[in-house]
Write a protein that holds these residues in place. Structure first.
Motif, short mmCIF file in Angstrom:
data_model
loop_
_atom_site.label_atom_id
_atom_site.label_comp_id
_atom_site.label_asym_id
_atom_site.label_seq_id
_atom_site.Cartn_x
_atom_site.Cartn_y
_atom_site.Cartn_z
N GLY A 206 -10.36 0.65 -3.28
CA GLY A 206 -8.92 0.44 -3.21
C GLY A 206 -8.47 -0.61 -4.19
O GLY A 206 -9.07 -1.68 -4.27
N LEU A 207 -7.47 -0.27 -4.99
CA LEU A 207 -6.87 -1.20 -5.93
C LEU A 207 -5.41 -0.79 -6.07
O LEU A 207 -5.12 0.40 -6.28
N THR B 111 -19.61 -0.16 -8.16
CA THR B 111 -19.27 1.23 -8.44
C THR B 111 -17.85 1.50 -7.97
O THR B 111 -17.25 0.71 -7.24
N LEU B 112 -17.33 2.65 -8.38
CA LEU B 112 -16.01 3.09 -7.93
C LEU B 112 -15.86 4.56 -8.23
O LEU B 112 -16.64 5.14 -8.99
N ARG B 113 -14.85 5.13 -7.64
CA ARG B 113 -14.48 6.52 -7.90
C ARG B 113 -13.01 6.52 -8.31
O ARG B 113 -12.20 5.81 -7.73
N ASN C 289 0.83 -1.20 0.00
CA ASN C 289 0.00 0.00 0.00
C ASN C 289 0.87 1.26 0.00
O ASN C 289 0.60 2.21 -0.72
N ARG C 290 1.92 1.27 0.81
CA ARG C 290 2.84 2.42 0.84
C ARG C 290 3.60 2.56 -0.48
O ARG C 290 3.74 3.64 -1.03
N GLN D 202 -13.32 -4.25 -1.80
CA GLN D 202 -14.69 -3.92 -2.20
C GLN D 202 -15.60 -4.07 -1.00
O GLN D 202 -15.46 -5.01 -0.23
N VAL D 203 -16.51 -3.09 -0.87
CA VAL D 203 -17.39 -3.01 0.30
C VAL D 203 -18.75 -2.48 -0.12
O VAL D 203 -18.89 -1.87 -1.19
N PRO D 204 -19.76 -2.67 0.72
CA PRO D 204 -21.02 -1.95 0.47
C PRO D 204 -20.73 -0.45 0.61
O PRO D 204 -20.03 -0.03 1.53
N PRO D 205 -21.25 0.39 -0.30
CA PRO D 205 -20.94 1.82 -0.24
C PRO D 205 -21.59 2.53 0.95
O PRO D 205 -21.11 3.59 1.36
N THR D 206 -22.69 1.99 1.47
CA THR D 206 -23.37 2.57 2.62
C THR D 206 -23.90 1.43 3.49
O THR D 206 -24.01 0.30 3.02
N PRO D 207 -24.30 1.73 4.72
CA PRO D 207 -24.90 0.69 5.56
C PRO D 207 -26.41 0.54 5.35
O PRO D 207 -27.06 -0.25 6.02
#
Length: 168
Positions: free
Chosen positions: A88-89, A121-123, A26-27, A71-76
């Motif tokens: 994150g990639l 989705t992604l940004r 990551n660094r 990858q995660v749910p974008p909101t709860p």
């Protein structure tokens, strides 16, 4: 030593014991081209209460972690459970150009689909042309943008929102 091919690449879920190697990647992969946060300090880990091992898929080549996708749910919200977001990639410089990023994105989409997601989705920062090409090559399309959303190194950068259907 024989050169390893993409066929030797293993995609697997992260485990807590991967944290140190994952943090080093990551660094090393940090760049103002792709990151809006400052470079993580050497002592920082990757996992915490919001970033858990089960959210990460790792690319392993020759026994070494050479990439990850988170990858995660974008909101709860229950009304948003059918969506996952890549947050994150990263691919190690030594493994770039071998299809590692594509394999990670596809694995994240497959895992999300298996978990019942219908959209990914992604940004991505507007100036990150290599990432945008990767995502477009994986079937993502631009759904919107926020002009000049970030100020990085004295330059305003657009925040591009992309998405891909995971079903039908």
């Amino acid at each position: 030593m024989a050169r390893m091919s993409a066929d030797d690449l293993i995609i697997r879920p992260a485990q807590p014991e991967d944290e140190r190697e994952l943090a080093a990647l990551n660094r090393a992969a940090w760049s103002p081209l792709s990151d809006v946060s400052p470079q993580p300090p050497v002592e920082d880990g990757v996992f915490d209460e919001r970033h858990t091992p089960d959210q990460f898929l790792l690319a392993v080549l020759g026994g070494r972690i050479v990439g990850y996708v988170r990858q995660v749910p974008p909101t709860p919200l229950a009304s948003n459970r059918h969506v996952r977001q890549i947050q994150g990639l990263a691919v190690d410089g030594s493994a770039r150009g071998r299809g590692v990023g594509r394999r990670l994105v596809e694995a994240a989409c497959d895992a999300a689909r298996a978990d019942g997601a219908r959209r990914m989705t992604l940004r991505v920062l507007g100036w990150n042309a290599p990432a945008r090409r990767l995502y477009e090559g994986c079937g993502f399309v631009v759904e919107g943008s926020l002009a000049e959303e970030f100020l990085i190194d004295g330059r305003y950068v657009d925040d591009i929102w992309m998405a891909r259907r995971l079903v039908g």
